[in-house]
Design a protein around this motif. Structure first.
Motif, PDB file in Angstrom:
ATOM      1  N   GLY A  23       0.643   1.017   1.007  1.00 13.31           N
ATOM      2  CA  GLY A  23      -0.259   1.932   0.299  1.00 13.31           C
ATOM      3  C   GLY A  23       0.132   2.069  -1.158  1.00 13.31           C
ATOM      4  O   GLY A  23       1.327   2.059  -1.514  1.00 13.31           O
ATOM      5  N   SER A  24      -0.884   2.178  -2.025  1.00 13.74           N
ATOM      6  CA  SER A  24      -0.628   2.154  -3.470  1.00 13.74           C
ATOM      7  C   SER A  24      -1.190   3.374  -4.190  1.00 13.74           C
ATOM      8  O   SER A  24      -1.436   3.336  -5.386  1.00 13.74           O
ATOM      9  N   ALA A  47      -4.436  -1.981   1.541  1.00 15.89           N
ATOM     10  CA  ALA A  47      -5.578  -2.365   2.377  1.00 15.89           C
ATOM     11  C   ALA A  47      -6.824  -2.717   1.571  1.00 15.89           C
ATOM     12  O   ALA A  47      -7.705  -3.424   2.061  1.00 15.89           O
TER      13      ALA A  47
END
Ligand SMILES: Cc1cc2nc3c(=O)[nH]c(=O)nc-3n(C[C@H](O)[C@H](O)[C@H](O)COP(=O)(O)OP(=O)(O)OC[C@H]3O[C@@H](n4cnc5c(N)ncnc54)[C@H](O)[C@@H]3O)c2cc1C
Ligand code: SF4
Length: 571
Positions: A23-24, A47
């Motif tokens: 996740g970013s 994603a």
């Protein structure tokens, strides 16, 4: 010799990264920034696809350039120019809700997650917010205090930047603020009414820079923050955290990578993450010495629950059975009103940041009220650029509708004469509100989905009733008329459906006791020392504050702990 290179490449062992981050968004971006700057080689699984506001934003598109005039689309559910790919429903990625319950889950699927379009209200939790149980016996205390987090709030204030004012309010800590923009015309009226009713009203605190900072330009007040800012004056993870992390040369970013499971070795330590390559549908694996989940609170809980192995049959880090438990959202309700004093205004430019310039932090003593914990008030209204749905409901204003010339005159007369208030309050975690893996449903990647259970208690209903009464009093004090009837108890006082305020937290809470919590005070799993969670999942409780500034501070704090442990050879 020519043929040997591909074979050699095929035989080459997969690289082992120091850290894999899933996740970013706020939590993942902050961890990546801090860890790469501390020398770690990091791989990030995201994603969604790449998106940078500085390159991709539609910040200055006038609504009239599109036949849809900015109305929402399936992919952009908050408007076609809004910066978020994702929404309440994502094709092929369902979630379920238990019978008789209501819950909605907003999910981003893009680099930077929801930080691309969030409201940027950036509030520190106060000292009381870390020790709720000690104060009123409800919920639990955190295993850390404000003093543990304060240095990291200071650091993100300096790195990311925000505007605000130092007020010396006990449970609403000051920060390292840039100058706030002046209140707009209607906000001055709100301030006057608030002062008369003894409601504290102060400059807003938003992570938008009003002066240059760390190579980024100050805001030019176009008011389009939710579309993303091409000059990087507001905070989004891709431009402010990921791009500098990539510059270190130590971040490998893999987009369209849907993580499904953390793998563990025979020693019970995490060995890496399995993910689905969304471009090809292939299942892949990335190896790492440390795994950091930051896929957003509930998604991280989902990954943990789906990471079952003979050693961890109920999911990873779940020996306490509390993964997916103690989840909360902010409480919310809104009231809008018509303020005659603002009709027929002298045309003027009141552009500002893409958000409010004033707000009301919690100002009352709960000991004198019939609910625990507070709320803050967000203010809206004014003359923002017209788009689809502009001035819908004009028939509610005197003279009550019209056509042709009459309608045009009404638009001119009433444009900017509407104001509104939104309450955002603290929910107490309860045993009937949790998520679990639905045994019967998988998403399009074959990954089991979450099923939600949600229940508000009287604490929340009473709090929202108080919001409704306060907002109506404020509109009346401004000489205005409220559009709606006071909602009844049977109507739940118009409390927003669980999840719809998009501040979901918990699901892998931290605690000193491994039998009642998932993580320790450093967001490290009690059951698996090389596994960390750095999004909203570790939160023990909400506060009367929006959560993201605290997600960022805790993520940086965990990253520092990982760095220290790596240096000590413990990870
Ligand atoms: C419209 C809106 C307004 C908001 N306003 C405010 C505000 O004013 N103040 C505030 O404090 N908060 C606000 N919030 C909440 C704020 O956006 C979140 O608290 C914050 O973004 C959470 O950060 P995160 O890193 O946990 O999750 P996110 O920012 O959602 O990032 C999660 C990332 O993980 C990725 N991901 C998800 N699942 C997987 C998977 N299985 N594998 C790989 N990657 C995955 C996603 O694509 C996403 O990029 C707002 C939210 C919205 C939607
Ligand atoms: S209002 Fe300021 S921060 Fe927001 S998009 Fe415009 S210039 Fe950027």
């Amino acid at each position: 010799m020519q043929g040997t290179a591909p074979n050699a490449a095929r035989r080459a062992p997969a690289p082992v990264f120091d850290v894999c981050i899933v996740g970013s968004g706020a939590g993942g971006g902050m961890a990546a920034h801090a860890l790469t700057n501390a020398g770690a080689r990091v791989v990030m699984l995201e994603a969604g696809g790449e998106w940078y506001a500085s390159k991709n934003s539609k910040m200055l598109f006038p609504a009239y350039v599109s036949p849809k005039r900015g109305a929402s689309t399936k992919a952009r559910q908050f408007g076609e120019f809004d910066a978020c790919d994702g929404g309440w429903d994502i094709d092929g990625e369902p979630y379920t809700v238990a019978n008789g319950n209501q819950f909605r889950w907003w999910r981003a699927r893009m680099l930077g997650g929801r930080t691309n379009h969030w409201g940027r209200i950036s509030l520190r939790f106060g000292p009381d917010d870390f020790r709720g149980k000690t104060r009123d016996g409800l919920g639990d205390d955190w295993p850390i205090s404000y003093d543990d987090v304060a240095p990291y709030y200071d650091r993100i204030d300096r790195l990311i930047g925000l505007f605000g004012s130092n007020e010396g309010l006990r449970n609403h800590p000051d920060g390292i603020f840039q100058p706030p923009p002046k209140p707009r015309c209607y906000e001055l009226l709100v301030k006057k009414a608030s002062d008369r009713l003894n409601v504290t009203c102060i400059p807003a605190r938003l992570s938008i820079i009003t002066e240059k900072l760390n190579g980024r330009e100050g805001c030019h007040y176009c008011g389009q923050c939710n579309r993303g800012c091409t000059v990087k004056a507001n905070f989004s993870s891709p431009d402010v955290l990921i791009a500098p992390a990539l510059k270190t040369g130590r971040l490998r970013l893999i987009t369209n990578a849907m993580a499904r499971e953390v793998a563990v070795g025979p020693d019970g330590l995490a060995t890496g993450v399995y993910y689905v390559d969304k471009n090809t549908g292939e299942d892949r694996f990335v190896r790492a010495r440390v795994v950091v989940l930051a896929a957003s609170a509930l998604e991280s809980a989902r990954i943990l629950l789906n990471s079952k192995s003979p050693k961890f049959p109920q999911g990873l880090a779940n020996s306490s059975g509390t993964v997916g438990k103690y989840i909360t959202d902010t409480t919310g309700t809104d009231v809008g009103g018509f303020i005659p004093a603002m009709a027929d205004h002298v045309p003027h430019n009141e552009d500002g940041v893409g958000g409010m310039h004033v707000y009301m932090p919690w100002w009352l003593d709960n000991a004198k009220l019939d609910f625990p914990r507070g709320y803050h008030i967000e203010v809206w209204g004014g003359l923002s650029a017209p788009g689809a749905g502009f001035m819908g409901g004009i028939h509610r204003y005197p003279p009550g509708g019209g056509y042709g010339q009459q309608l045009k005159e009404d638009y001119r007369r009433y444009y900017g004469a509407t104001i509104g208030f939104s309450g955002r309050g603290e929910m107490i975690p309860n045993a009937d509100t949790y998520c679990e893996v639905d045994p019967n449903v998988v998403d399009r990647f074959g990954i089991p989905v979450l099923r939600f259970h949600w229940k508000w208690a009287d604490y929340e209903y009473n709090q929202v009733k108080h919001m409704q009464e306060t907002f109506r009093a404020l509109v009346a004090e401004m000489g205005g008329t409220v559009f709606s009837q006071m909602p009844t108890k049977a109507q739940g006082y118009n409390i927003a459906t669980g999840g719809t305020i998009i501040h979901e937290l918990g699901g892998a809470r931290m605690g000193a006791d491994a039998s009642t919590s998932v993580l320790n005070a450093n967001c490290q799993a009690h059951d698996c020392k090389n596994l960390f969670v750095t999004d909203g999942a570790p939160f023990v409780s909400q506060a009367d504050k929006n959560p993201t500034w605290t997600i960022l501070a805790l993520a940086w704090r965990s990253a520092d702990y990982i760095t220290a442990q790596r240096k000590a050879g413990a990870l």
